[in-house]
Design a protein around this motif. Structure first.
Motif, PDB file in Angstrom:
ATOM      1  N   LEU A 106       0.923  -1.168   0.031  1.00 13.83           N
ATOM      2  CA  LEU A 106       0.059   0.141   0.048  1.00 13.83           C
ATOM      3  C   LEU A 106       0.834   1.223   0.153  1.00 13.83           C
ATOM      4  O   LEU A 106       0.763   2.135  -0.610  1.00 13.83           O
ATOM      5  CB  LEU A 106      -0.946   0.173   1.454  1.00 13.83           C
ATOM      6  N   ILE A 107       1.942   1.388   0.960  1.00 13.67           N
ATOM      7  CA  ILE A 107       2.866   2.401   0.896  1.00 13.67           C
ATOM      8  C   ILE A 107       3.558   2.670  -0.464  1.00 13.67           C
ATOM      9  O   ILE A 107       3.501   3.944  -1.073  1.00 13.67           O
ATOM     10  CB  ILE A 107       3.956   2.277   1.962  1.00 13.67           C
ATOM     11  N   ARG A 108       3.921   1.634  -1.032  1.00 10.78           N
ATOM     12  CA  ARG A 108       4.742   1.628  -2.224  1.00 10.78           C
ATOM     13  C   ARG A 108       3.570   2.303  -3.446  1.00 10.78           C
ATOM     14  O   ARG A 108       4.065   2.825  -4.382  1.00 10.78           O
ATOM     15  CB  ARG A 108       5.125   0.042  -2.740  1.00 10.78           C
ATOM     16  N   GLN A 109       2.369   1.665  -3.418  1.00  8.70           N
ATOM     17  CA  GLN A 109       1.474   2.151  -4.301  1.00  8.70           C
ATOM     18  C   GLN A 109       0.987   3.621  -4.239  1.00  8.70           C
ATOM     19  O   GLN A 109       0.995   4.300  -5.232  1.00  8.70           O
ATOM     20  CB  GLN A 109       0.162   1.298  -4.304  1.00  8.70           C
ATOM     21  N   GLY A 110       0.982   4.071  -3.057  1.00 12.06           N
ATOM     22  CA  GLY A 110       0.987   5.226  -2.888  1.00 12.06           C
ATOM     23  C   GLY A 110       2.071   6.292  -3.322  1.00 12.06           C
ATOM     24  O   GLY A 110       1.784   7.438  -3.941  1.00 12.06           O
ATOM     25  N   ILE A 111       3.178   5.935  -3.139  1.00 13.16           N
ATOM     26  CA  ILE A 111       4.319   6.550  -3.583  1.00 13.16           C
ATOM     27  C   ILE A 111       4.620   6.609  -5.115  1.00 13.16           C
ATOM     28  O   ILE A 111       4.820   7.535  -5.826  1.00 13.16           O
ATOM     29  CB  ILE A 111       5.555   5.923  -3.151  1.00 13.16           C
ATOM     30  N   GLN A 112       3.922   5.410  -5.803  1.00 13.16           N
ATOM     31  CA  GLN A 112       3.848   5.432  -7.329  1.00 13.16           C
ATOM     32  C   GLN A 112       2.920   6.432  -7.706  1.00 13.16           C
ATOM     33  O   GLN A 112       3.197   7.057  -8.845  1.00 13.16           O
ATOM     34  CB  GLN A 112       3.675   4.037  -7.784  1.00 13.16           C
ATOM     35  N   VAL A 113       1.844   6.595  -7.276  1.00 11.94           N
ATOM     36  CA  VAL A 113       0.517   7.470  -7.476  1.00 11.94           C
ATOM     37  C   VAL A 113       1.078   8.985  -7.271  1.00 11.94           C
ATOM     38  O   VAL A 113       1.057   9.646  -8.109  1.00 11.94           O
ATOM     39  CB  VAL A 113      -0.465   7.339  -6.684  1.00 11.94           C
TER      40      VAL A 113
END
Length: 129
Positions: A106-113
């Motif tokens: 989830l954290i990684r997905q947020g960073i990519q967004v």
């Protein structure tokens, strides 16, 4: 070992289990072996071969095997001092490790967004100039 110490060990041992399982099943360094396993899990003729190769592509499945290795290396037992302690510890470690991997995802997905949003803003600024 006191229960509080056992719980601390649980949360600490779950970190390397999650790290190894995530790295093997998601990161670029293992991309080629993972792609090979994906092909074999889809194209193998026997169900045993398909399931064997699937284990290296699923972080949940792979975390069970990493957990078994860590239980063997550390002799960690949870709540009970006999074989049942290994069983409880194994499933608890898998569960906590998968919570860690879900949070990391989830954290990684947020960073990519956020990175994509920054790129869009940069393009808009460049177009205005």
């Amino acid at each position: 070992m006191p229960v509080s110490t056992q719980i601390a060990w649980l949360f600490l041992l779950a970190v390397p289990v999650a790290c190894i399982a995530w790295t093997v099943t998601h990161e670029e360094v293992f991309r080629e072996p993972r792609e090979f396993c994906i092909k074999r899990c889809h194209k193998s003729k026997t169900i045993v071969a398909r399931k064997f190769f699937y284990l290296f592509t699923c972080e949940y499945c792979f975390s069970h095997y990493v957990t078994i290795v860590f239980l063997f290396l550390t002799n960690y037992k949870l709540l009970l001092d006999d074989w049942r302690g290994y069983l409880v510890a194994g499933f608890a470690l898998v569960w906590i490790a998968n919570v860690y991997m879900s949070l990391f995802g989830l954290i990684r997905q947020g960073i990519q967004v956020e990175k994509q949003e920054v790129e869009v803003l940069k393009k808009e600024i460049d177009e205005k100039e």
